[in-house]
Design a protein around this motif. Structure first.
Motif, PDB file in Angstrom:
ATOM      1  N   VAL A  24       0.850  -1.194   0.000  1.00 49.94           N
ATOM      2  CA  VAL A  24       0.000   0.000   0.000  1.00 49.94           C
ATOM      3  C   VAL A  24       0.886   1.245   0.000  1.00 49.94           C
ATOM      4  O   VAL A  24       0.686   2.169  -0.796  1.00 49.94           O
ATOM      5  CB  VAL A  24      -0.978   0.000   1.201  1.00 49.94           C
ATOM      6  N   GLU A  25       1.872   1.244   0.873  1.00 46.84           N
ATOM      7  CA  GLU A  25       2.794   2.379   0.950  1.00 46.84           C
ATOM      8  C   GLU A  25       3.603   2.508  -0.341  1.00 46.84           C
ATOM      9  O   GLU A  25       3.809   3.608  -0.861  1.00 46.84           O
ATOM     10  CB  GLU A  25       3.715   2.212   2.167  1.00 46.84           C
ATOM     11  N   ALA A  26       4.047   1.377  -0.883  1.00 46.08           N
ATOM     12  CA  ALA A  26       4.812   1.392  -2.134  1.00 46.08           C
ATOM     13  C   ALA A  26       3.967   1.952  -3.274  1.00 46.08           C
ATOM     14  O   ALA A  26       4.425   2.790  -4.051  1.00 46.08           O
ATOM     15  CB  ALA A  26       5.288  -0.020  -2.471  1.00 46.08           C
ATOM     16  N   HIS A  27       2.722   1.497  -3.367  1.00 48.62           N
ATOM     17  CA  HIS A  27       1.821   1.970  -4.423  1.00 48.62           C
ATOM     18  C   HIS A  27       1.611   3.468  -4.299  1.00 48.62           C
ATOM     19  O   HIS A  27       1.611   4.187  -5.295  1.00 48.62           O
ATOM     20  CB  HIS A  27       0.485   1.222  -4.339  1.00 48.62           C
ATOM     21  N   LYS A  28       1.434   3.945  -3.072  1.00 46.77           N
ATOM     22  CA  LYS A  28       1.272   5.384  -2.842  1.00 46.77           C
ATOM     23  C   LYS A  28       2.440   6.153  -3.439  1.00 46.77           C
ATOM     24  O   LYS A  28       2.239   7.120  -4.187  1.00 46.77           O
ATOM     25  CB  LYS A  28       1.164   5.681  -1.342  1.00 46.77           C
ATOM     26  N   THR A  78      -5.230  -6.154  -3.437  1.00 43.43           N
ATOM     27  CA  THR A  78      -6.679  -6.185  -3.614  1.00 43.43           C
ATOM     28  C   THR A  78      -7.147  -4.806  -4.063  1.00 43.43           C
ATOM     29  O   THR A  78      -6.419  -3.806  -3.934  1.00 43.43           O
ATOM     30  CB  THR A  78      -7.390  -6.537  -2.289  1.00 43.43           C
ATOM     31  N   ALA A  79      -8.365  -4.749  -4.566  1.00 42.72           N
ATOM     32  CA  ALA A  79      -8.941  -3.468  -4.975  1.00 42.72           C
ATOM     33  C   ALA A  79      -9.026  -2.514  -3.781  1.00 42.72           C
ATOM     34  O   ALA A  79      -8.786  -1.313  -3.913  1.00 42.72           O
ATOM     35  CB  ALA A  79     -10.328  -3.670  -5.585  1.00 42.72           C
ATOM     36  N   ARG A  80      -9.307  -3.048  -2.621  1.00 43.95           N
ATOM     37  CA  ARG A  80      -9.387  -2.229  -1.403  1.00 43.95           C
ATOM     38  C   ARG A  80      -8.019  -1.642  -1.043  1.00 43.95           C
ATOM     39  O   ARG A  80      -7.909  -0.480  -0.658  1.00 43.95           O
ATOM     40  CB  ARG A  80      -9.919  -3.065  -0.248  1.00 43.95           C
ATOM     41  N   GLU A  81      -6.964  -2.432  -1.178  1.00 42.53           N
ATOM     42  CA  GLU A  81      -5.612  -1.940  -0.898  1.00 42.53           C
ATOM     43  C   GLU A  81      -5.205  -0.843  -1.886  1.00 42.53           C
ATOM     44  O   GLU A  81      -4.594   0.158  -1.499  1.00 42.53           O
ATOM     45  CB  GLU A  81      -4.601  -3.094  -0.959  1.00 42.53           C
ATOM     46  N   ILE A  82      -5.548  -1.029  -3.142  1.00 46.78           N
ATOM     47  CA  ILE A  82      -5.234  -0.017  -4.155  1.00 46.78           C
ATOM     48  C   ILE A  82      -5.979   1.277  -3.853  1.00 46.78           C
ATOM     49  O   ILE A  82      -5.403   2.365  -3.921  1.00 46.78           O
ATOM     50  CB  ILE A  82      -5.541  -0.539  -5.572  1.00 46.78           C
ATOM     51  N   ALA A  83      -7.240   1.157  -3.493  1.00 48.69           N
ATOM     52  CA  ALA A  83      -8.029   2.345  -3.141  1.00 48.69           C
ATOM     53  C   ALA A  83      -7.424   3.056  -1.935  1.00 48.69           C
ATOM     54  O   ALA A  83      -7.361   4.289  -1.893  1.00 48.69           O
ATOM     55  CB  ALA A  83      -9.482   1.955  -2.872  1.00 48.69           C
ATOM     56  N   GLU A  84      -6.968   2.284  -0.951  1.00 56.68           N
ATOM     57  CA  GLU A  84      -6.329   2.880   0.227  1.00 56.68           C
ATOM     58  C   GLU A  84      -5.050   3.619  -0.166  1.00 56.68           C
ATOM     59  O   GLU A  84      -4.794   4.734   0.293  1.00 56.68           O
ATOM     60  CB  GLU A  84      -6.013   1.800   1.256  1.00 56.68           C
ATOM     61  N   ALA A  85      -4.259   3.008  -1.035  1.00 55.46           N
ATOM     62  CA  ALA A  85      -3.012   3.639  -1.492  1.00 55.46           C
ATOM     63  C   ALA A  85      -3.312   4.934  -2.241  1.00 55.46           C
ATOM     64  O   ALA A  85      -2.613   5.942  -2.056  1.00 55.46           O
ATOM     65  CB  ALA A  85      -2.231   2.677  -2.384  1.00 55.46           C
ATOM     66  N   GLN A  86      -4.330   4.929  -3.066  1.00 58.62           N
ATOM     67  CA  GLN A  86      -4.704   6.131  -3.807  1.00 58.62           C
ATOM     68  C   GLN A  86      -5.183   7.229  -2.860  1.00 58.62           C
ATOM     69  O   GLN A  86      -4.852   8.401  -3.029  1.00 58.62           O
ATOM     70  CB  GLN A  86      -5.779   5.805  -4.841  1.00 58.62           C
ATOM     71  N   ARG A  87      -5.930   6.848  -1.846  1.00 60.94           N
ATOM     72  CA  ARG A  87      -6.394   7.803  -0.838  1.00 60.94           C
ATOM     73  C   ARG A  87      -5.205   8.408  -0.082  1.00 60.94           C
ATOM     74  O   ARG A  87      -5.145   9.619   0.150  1.00 60.94           O
ATOM     75  CB  ARG A  87      -7.356   7.093   0.126  1.00 60.94           C
ATOM     76  N   GLU A  88      -4.246   7.563   0.279  1.00 60.41           N
ATOM     77  CA  GLU A  88      -3.059   8.049   0.985  1.00 60.41           C
ATOM     78  C   GLU A  88      -2.235   8.985   0.097  1.00 60.41           C
ATOM     79  O   GLU A  88      -1.676   9.973   0.590  1.00 60.41           O
ATOM     80  CB  GLU A  88      -2.213   6.879   1.472  1.00 60.41           C
ATOM     81  N   ALA A  89      -2.165   8.706  -1.193  1.00 62.37           N
ATOM     82  CA  ALA A  89      -1.438   9.583  -2.120  1.00 62.37           C
ATOM     83  C   ALA A  89      -2.133  10.945  -2.200  1.00 62.37           C
ATOM     84  O   ALA A  89      -1.468  11.989  -2.164  1.00 62.37           O
ATOM     85  CB  ALA A  89      -1.348   8.948  -3.505  1.00 62.37           C
ATOM     86  N   ARG A  90      -3.457  10.947  -2.287  1.00 61.77           N
ATOM     87  CA  ARG A  90      -4.198  12.224  -2.307  1.00 61.77           C
ATOM     88  C   ARG A  90      -3.971  12.994  -1.014  1.00 61.77           C
ATOM     89  O   ARG A  90      -3.761  14.215  -1.037  1.00 61.77           O
ATOM     90  CB  ARG A  90      -5.694  11.971  -2.514  1.00 61.77           C
ATOM     91  N   ASN A  91      -4.004  12.294   0.106  1.00 61.42           N
ATOM     92  CA  ASN A  91      -3.776  12.954   1.393  1.00 61.42           C
ATOM     93  C   ASN A  91      -2.375  13.560   1.458  1.00 61.42           C
ATOM     94  O   ASN A  91      -2.192  14.666   1.963  1.00 61.42           O
ATOM     95  CB  ASN A  91      -3.982  11.975   2.553  1.00 61.42           C
ATOM     96  N   TRP A  92      -1.377  12.827   0.968  1.00 61.05           N
ATOM     97  CA  TRP A  92       0.001  13.334   0.948  1.00 61.05           C
ATOM     98  C   TRP A  92       0.053  14.629   0.134  1.00 61.05           C
ATOM     99  O   TRP A  92       0.646  15.615   0.564  1.00 61.05           O
ATOM    100  CB  TRP A  92       0.945  12.284   0.369  1.00 61.05           C
ATOM    101  N   LEU A  93      -0.557  14.607  -1.041  1.00 59.19           N
ATOM    102  CA  LEU A  93      -0.541  15.800  -1.892  1.00 59.19           C
ATOM    103  C   LEU A  93      -1.227  16.980  -1.214  1.00 59.19           C
ATOM    104  O   LEU A  93      -0.723  18.100  -1.238  1.00 59.19           O
ATOM    105  CB  LEU A  93      -1.211  15.513  -3.237  1.00 59.19           C
ATOM    106  N   GLN A  94      -2.363  16.727  -0.597  1.00 60.55           N
ATOM    107  CA  GLN A  94      -3.091  17.806   0.084  1.00 60.55           C
ATOM    108  C   GLN A  94      -2.280  18.382   1.227  1.00 60.55           C
ATOM    109  O   GLN A  94      -2.187  19.591   1.382  1.00 60.55           O
ATOM    110  CB  GLN A  94      -4.446  17.295   0.595  1.00 60.55           C
TER     111      GLN A  94
END
Length: 98
Positions: A46-50, A75-91
């Protein structure tokens, strides 16, 4: 803490600092660290994907390939979590820069 652990922690901290400045290479390096479990960290896809996602958004072409490869083991849930974490990092980092 041994010297190798200190240098690993320093490497990660320096990459995080560079990432906060928007460095696509630092994003990529962090993705590589978390996807392989190098530098004394546990593998965390998850962290790597982020980090690969942030690098890809910054124009780092190799990160797109790495992100796609690790996605196959997520999993799709893990990918969604990674994408959410990436958005949070950017914000968070956009607010600090403003």
């Amino acid at each position: 803490m041994g010297n190798s652990m200190k240098s690993a922690a320093f490497l990660i901290e320096s990459r995080l600092s560079e990432a906060a400045q928007g460095s696509s290479n630092a994003y990529f390096d962090l993705g590589a660290i978390y996807s392989t479990g190098s530098e004394g960290v546990e593998v965390d896809l998850v962290e790597a994907h982020k980090w690969f996602n942030l690098a890809a958004l910054s124009g780092h072409d190799e990160s797109k390939i790495c992100r796609a490869e690790i996605s196959l083991d997520m999993t799709a849930r893990e990918i969604a979590e990674a994408q959410r974490e990436a958005r949070n990092w950017l914000q968070e980092n956009t607010r600090r820069a403003a």
